[in-house]
Write a protein that holds these residues in place. Sequence first.
Motif, PDB file in Angstrom:
ATOM      1  N   MET A   1       1.222  -0.740   0.146  1.00 45.03           N
ATOM      2  CA  MET A   1      -0.208   0.129   0.085  1.00 45.03           C
ATOM      3  C   MET A   1       1.232   1.672  -0.130  1.00 45.03           C
ATOM      4  O   MET A   1       2.107   1.617   0.935  1.00 45.03           O
ATOM      5  N   SER A   2       0.791   2.341  -0.464  1.00 39.88           N
ATOM      6  CA  SER A   2       1.299   3.888  -0.705  1.00 39.88           C
ATOM      7  C   SER A   2       0.632   4.354  -0.058  1.00 39.88           C
ATOM      8  O   SER A   2       0.210   4.345   1.230  1.00 39.88           O
ATOM      9  N   THR A   3       2.492   5.242   0.579  1.00 41.65           N
ATOM     10  CA  THR A   3       2.053   6.133   1.347  1.00 41.65           C
ATOM     11  C   THR A   3       0.897   7.230   1.529  1.00 41.65           C
ATOM     12  O   THR A   3       0.146   7.012   2.622  1.00 41.65           O
ATOM     13  N   LYS A   4       0.536   7.598   0.275  1.00 43.70           N
ATOM     14  CA  LYS A   4      -1.107   8.097  -0.036  1.00 43.70           C
ATOM     15  C   LYS A   4      -1.846   7.346   0.455  1.00 43.70           C
ATOM     16  O   LYS A   4      -3.129   8.313   1.433  1.00 43.70           O
ATOM     17  N   ARG A   5      -2.191   6.143   0.652  1.00 46.74           N
ATOM     18  CA  ARG A   5      -3.195   5.372   0.429  1.00 46.74           C
ATOM     19  C   ARG A   5      -3.402   5.001   2.217  1.00 46.74           C
ATOM     20  O   ARG A   5      -4.738   5.321   2.707  1.00 46.74           O
ATOM     21  N   VAL A   8      -4.953   8.604   3.395  1.00 50.13           N
ATOM     22  CA  VAL A   8      -5.961   8.512   2.955  1.00 50.13           C
ATOM     23  C   VAL A   8      -6.793   7.551   3.695  1.00 50.13           C
ATOM     24  O   VAL A   8      -7.617   8.723   4.893  1.00 50.13           O
ATOM     25  N   PHE A   9      -5.825   6.681   4.607  1.00 45.88           N
ATOM     26  CA  PHE A   9      -6.763   5.138   5.522  1.00 45.88           C
ATOM     27  C   PHE A   9      -6.845   5.220   6.798  1.00 45.88           C
ATOM     28  O   PHE A   9      -7.669   6.178   7.458  1.00 45.88           O
ATOM     29  N   ALA A  10      -5.884   5.777   7.186  1.00 42.39           N
ATOM     30  CA  ALA A  10      -5.202   6.713   9.178  1.00 42.39           C
ATOM     31  C   ALA A  10      -6.689   8.252   9.206  1.00 42.39           C
ATOM     32  O   ALA A  10      -6.999   8.131  10.056  1.00 42.39           O
ATOM     33  N   VAL A  11      -6.611   9.072   7.933  1.00 38.52           N
ATOM     34  CA  VAL A  11      -7.457  10.000   8.153  1.00 38.52           C
ATOM     35  C   VAL A  11      -9.037   9.375   8.340  1.00 38.52           C
ATOM     36  O   VAL A  11      -9.739   9.989   8.938  1.00 38.52           O
ATOM     37  N   LEU A  12      -9.289   8.314   6.954  1.00 38.43           N
ATOM     38  CA  LEU A  12     -10.858   7.484   7.742  1.00 38.43           C
ATOM     39  C   LEU A  12     -10.924   7.359   9.108  1.00 38.43           C
ATOM     40  O   LEU A  12     -12.978   7.388   9.333  1.00 38.43           O
ATOM     41  N   SER A  13      -9.921   6.380   8.891  1.00 35.04           N
ATOM     42  CA  SER A  13     -10.316   5.586  10.559  1.00 35.04           C
ATOM     43  C   SER A  13     -11.103   6.992  11.658  1.00 35.04           C
ATOM     44  O   SER A  13     -11.215   6.968  12.311  1.00 35.04           O
ATOM     45  N   LEU A  14      -9.907   7.282  11.333  1.00 36.44           N
ATOM     46  CA  LEU A  14      -9.618   8.783  12.922  1.00 36.44           C
ATOM     47  C   LEU A  14     -11.122   9.268  12.444  1.00 36.44           C
ATOM     48  O   LEU A  14     -11.941   9.722  13.462  1.00 36.44           O
ATOM     49  N   VAL A  15     -12.106  10.012  11.639  1.00 31.59           N
ATOM     50  CA  VAL A  15     -12.782  11.041  11.214  1.00 31.59           C
ATOM     51  C   VAL A  15     -14.188   8.816  11.530  1.00 31.59           C
ATOM     52  O   VAL A  15     -15.148   9.554  12.590  1.00 31.59           O
ATOM     53  N   ALA A  16     -13.999   8.397  11.274  1.00 34.76           N
ATOM     54  CA  ALA A  16     -14.783   7.251  11.815  1.00 34.76           C
ATOM     55  C   ALA A  16     -15.015   6.675  13.164  1.00 34.76           C
ATOM     56  O   ALA A  16     -15.834   6.642  13.775  1.00 34.76           O
ATOM     57  N   CYS A  17     -13.601   7.318  13.934  1.00 32.92           N
ATOM     58  CA  CYS A  17     -13.611   6.680  15.158  1.00 32.92           C
ATOM     59  C   CYS A  17     -14.890   8.041  16.127  1.00 32.92           C
ATOM     60  O   CYS A  17     -15.202   7.925  17.071  1.00 32.92           O
ATOM     61  N   LEU A  18     -13.551   9.194  15.536  1.00 34.08           N
ATOM     62  CA  LEU A  18     -14.197  10.565  15.838  1.00 34.08           C
ATOM     63  C   LEU A  18     -15.857  10.342  16.129  1.00 34.08           C
ATOM     64  O   LEU A  18     -15.995  10.947  16.984  1.00 34.08           O
TER      65      LEU A  18
END
Length: 146
Positions: A1-5, A8-18
């Motif tokens: 998995m690339s750094t950009k992906r 994006v995955f980390a940001v989406l995970s954070l938003v989902a948790c919040l």
Amino acid sequence: MSTKRRMVFAVLSLVACLTAIPIPQASAASVDVSCASSSVMPLMEYISNLDYDFKISNGTAKITARMDGYVAITTKCKVTVELQEKGFLFWNTVKTFNAVEYRDFAEVDTTYSVASGKTYRLNITFTAWSGSDSETQTITSYTINT
């Protein structure tokens, strides 16, 4: 998995948790007024009234601060007014005015020259005594831009 992906995955995970975790809420407790006393109790024992006025016009600050104590209870009153100028990070005291009276009232009524292009406020301390006991109230005024 690339750094950009991964980002994006980390940001989406954070938003989902919040959004999935509930935020605690506070509410005021209900007050039973049926047992409340019907008499009005003073908030202060020795100070009956506080008031101030602060104006700046043509480079002159007009400052009035007055306190009244209770007759036959208050034996000494002191009013301390700090004229403060807004600095870069803090409020700096430019001048301090005091009035001390061995009776049930005291008042500061004065003028002071101020610079244009500055912001000023008052920090006022009112202290009243009954014998050796005392109480103090502090007020910070509104700000005035010159």
